[in-house]
Design a protein around this motif. Structure first.
Motif, mmCIF file in Angstrom:
data_model
loop_
_atom_site.group_PDB
_atom_site.id
_atom_site.type_symbol
_atom_site.label_atom_id
_atom_site.label_comp_id
_atom_site.label_asym_id
_atom_site.label_seq_id
_atom_site.Cartn_x
_atom_site.Cartn_y
_atom_site.Cartn_z
ATOM 1 N N HIS A 107 0.871 -1.200 0.078
ATOM 2 C CA HIS A 107 0.081 0.080 0.442
ATOM 3 C C HIS A 107 0.763 1.265 0.192
ATOM 4 O O HIS A 107 0.912 1.831 1.020
ATOM 5 N N THR B 119 -5.425 -5.615 -4.804
ATOM 6 C CA THR B 119 -6.422 -6.031 -4.390
ATOM 7 C C THR B 119 -6.598 -5.380 -5.375
ATOM 8 O O THR B 119 -7.709 -5.539 -5.703
ATOM 9 N N GLN B 120 -5.854 -4.680 -6.496
ATOM 10 C CA GLN B 120 -6.637 -4.487 -7.691
ATOM 11 C C GLN B 120 -6.802 -4.671 -8.436
ATOM 12 O O GLN B 120 -6.179 -6.317 -8.962
ATOM 13 N N THR B 121 -7.885 -5.231 -9.280
ATOM 14 C CA THR B 121 -8.833 -5.391 -10.234
ATOM 15 C C THR B 121 -8.974 -4.893 -11.597
ATOM 16 O O THR B 121 -9.363 -3.351 -11.598
ATOM 17 N N ASP C 8 -9.628 -10.433 -11.786
ATOM 18 C CA ASP C 8 -8.240 -10.638 -11.818
ATOM 19 C C ASP C 8 -7.573 -10.819 -12.635
ATOM 20 O O ASP C 8 -6.834 -12.136 -12.601
#
Length: 370
Positions: free
Chosen positions: A23, A33-35, A71
């Motif tokens: 982060h 966690t980015q998709t 993802d």
């Protein structure tokens, strides 16, 4: 080229480092966690990759079986990293589906992969052409679509890629002329061999900054231009075998001080090997076999400090220095060298000697004087 070259390894290392940081300061969503659900770049990549999956008609190794869901960074052969212009945004930086035996076409939506640096699709069965959206890949560094079934003319869109350095389109069914502008482009490697291209090497051939140029097994009409001497500081490998060149070897070739491999075999080269070739101080492999070269082998060639492999068989040479025999490998078969085994019949050599002499002009071309 290897499936995971240095650049792709660098992308993976960068991606791993950023994922470990988790982060970065000021980023609303951690990179891992980015998709496609929360990142517009990955959403565009999702559209592109799903379009590619749909355009694939046969996937015998099930490489795209994992290409489901938002993802995209978890898809097989897809590599992600932080974007160059926004370290808080994860993006697709590379796609590598080499040796997949995939059949299909390349969809227009590939132009949505605007952050991609590496596109490796070699050794598949993709047909058609490269999509018209290719110029949108402004960060593309390596393009490898070799050993497919691509057809049509030279992919002109390659000229519009500002950052591409590695271009490999060999072993396809591409045809027609190759634009001279490709030799003005600041690329490092150019592989266009084993296609159906038909063109002349332009005068600006010597403008190329490439370290490796392979133009084998195509049709090159005309001559080796004298501008080749301008490539002395960059060119490491030049392969022109079986390309239909009909010319002399220009003396300017001796300026290629960084050249390690020179293969001009299986052409229609005439005249003598220029004495200037003694200046090829880095040369390790030299192949001039299966031409119509004649005269004596210059001693300076066999004295080159790094030369280990010299093939000059199936020509009409009449003499060679003794030191050529000290090379690790030399092949002098089927010439006209007196006292050497496995030479041409005497009548062949005499007939060749009675042919009109060859004279080369300033462009490396030759004209017979009667």
């Amino acid at each position: 080229m290897p499936t995971t070259p240095l650049l792709l390894a660098a992308v993976l290392l960068l991606s791993a480092a950023l994922l470990c940081s988790g982060h970065p300061p000021g980023c609303p969503v951690p990179l891992p966690t980015q998709t496609a659900d929360n990142n517009p770049r990955l959403q565009r990549a999702y559209v592109a990759l799903q379009a590619l999956k749909k355009a694939i008609t046969d996937d015998p190794k099930n490489l795209t079986q994992s290409w489901c869901g938002p993802d995209v960074c978890a898809y097989f052969g897809v590599f992600c990293a932080a974007s160059l212009d926004d370290p808080c945004a994860r993006t697709v930086a590379g796609v590598d589906l080499n040796h997949g035996d995939l059949a299909g076409t390349l969809p227009f939506e590939l132009g949505l992969l605007t952050d991609i640096a590496v596109l490796h699709l070699n050794s598949n069965r993709f047909a058609g052409g490269l999509p018209d959206s290719l110029p949108k890949l402004s960060l593309l560094y390596e393009l490898d679509v070799s050993n497919n079934r691509l057809s049509g003319g030279f992919p002109q869109h390659i000229l519009c890629l500002p950052n591409v350095k590695f271009v490999d389109i060999r072993f396809n069914n591409l045809c027609g002329p190759v634009p001279p502008a490709i030799f003005d482009k600041k690329i490092d490697a150019l592989f266009i061999n084993n296609n159906h291209f038909d063109f002349e090497l332009p005068d600006n051939f010597g403008n190329s900054t490439a370290s490796v140029i392979v133009l084998a097994n195509i049709r090159l009409r005309g001559c080796i231009p004298s501008s080749i001497g301008r490539m002395g500081g960059t060119l490491n490998e030049l392969v022109l075998l079986n390309s239909g060149i009909r010319s002399c070897i220009p003396p300017e070739i001796g300026a290629l001080r960084e050249l390690t491999v020179l293969d001009v075999s299986f052409n229609q080269l005439q005249g003598q090997l220029p004495e200037s070739m003694a200046g090829l101080r880095s040369l390790e492999q030299l192949d001039v076999a299966h031409n119509e070269l004649s005269g004596h082998i210059p001693e300076g060639i066999c004295a080159l400090p790094r030369l280990s492999n010299f093939t000059y068989s199936f020509n009409y040479f009449c003499g060679e220095p003794e030191r050529c025999a000290t090379l690790r490998r030399n092949d002098d078969r089927q010439n006209c060298i007196a006292g050497k085994p496995d030479q041409r019949p005497t009548d062949q050599c005499m007939a060749f000697l009675h042919r009109p002499p060859v004279h080369c002009d300033g462009h490396g071309c030759f004209a017979q004087h009667y």
